[in-house]
Design a protein around this motif. Sequence first.
Motif, PDB file in Angstrom:
ATOM      1  N   LEU A  11       0.826  -1.202   0.000  1.00  0.00           N
ATOM      2  CA  LEU A  11       0.000   0.000   0.000  1.00  0.00           C
ATOM      3  C   LEU A  11       0.864   1.256   0.000  1.00  0.00           C
ATOM      4  N   ARG A  15       0.866   4.045  -2.944  1.00  0.00           N
ATOM      5  CA  ARG A  15       0.614   5.445  -2.590  1.00  0.00           C
ATOM      6  C   ARG A  15       1.751   6.345  -3.075  1.00  0.00           C
ATOM      7  N   HIS A  52     -11.318  -0.226  -4.392  1.00  0.00           N
ATOM      8  CA  HIS A  52     -10.724  -1.560  -4.417  1.00  0.00           C
ATOM      9  C   HIS A  52      -9.952  -1.844  -3.132  1.00  0.00           C
ATOM     10  N   GLN A  53      -9.287  -0.842  -2.602  1.00  0.00           N
ATOM     11  CA  GLN A  53      -8.595  -1.023  -1.320  1.00  0.00           C
ATOM     12  C   GLN A  53      -9.619  -1.322  -0.225  1.00  0.00           C
ATOM     13  N   ASP A  54     -10.723  -0.604  -0.218  1.00  0.00           N
ATOM     14  CA  ASP A  54     -11.796  -0.828   0.744  1.00  0.00           C
ATOM     15  C   ASP A  54     -12.322  -2.259   0.636  1.00  0.00           C
TER      16      ASP A  54
END
Length: 83
Positions: A11, A15, A52-54
């Motif tokens: 992640l 980022r 998508h991260q959620d």
Amino acid sequence: MDLHQWMLADLAGVRTKLFDSVVGLIPSDRWHETADGGGSSVTHLLFHIARHQDLAVNAVVRDHDALYLQFRESLGLVTEPLG
């Protein structure tokens, strides 16, 4: 490296790439412009990544409803049912 550490590192890498290659280079007043007159905008791509991260973290890892479901109405993202 355990799964948790790998996810945090991955992640952080995404980022960094996103901010260094997109967000940091494109002025925010241009984030709604679409590529080639009809493609995705920066705003759409940022939302897509966040959603998508959620899903990955909340729905898959934690086995909870995605946070998106709680906030979609306040974000103006509720769609009318077809039919």
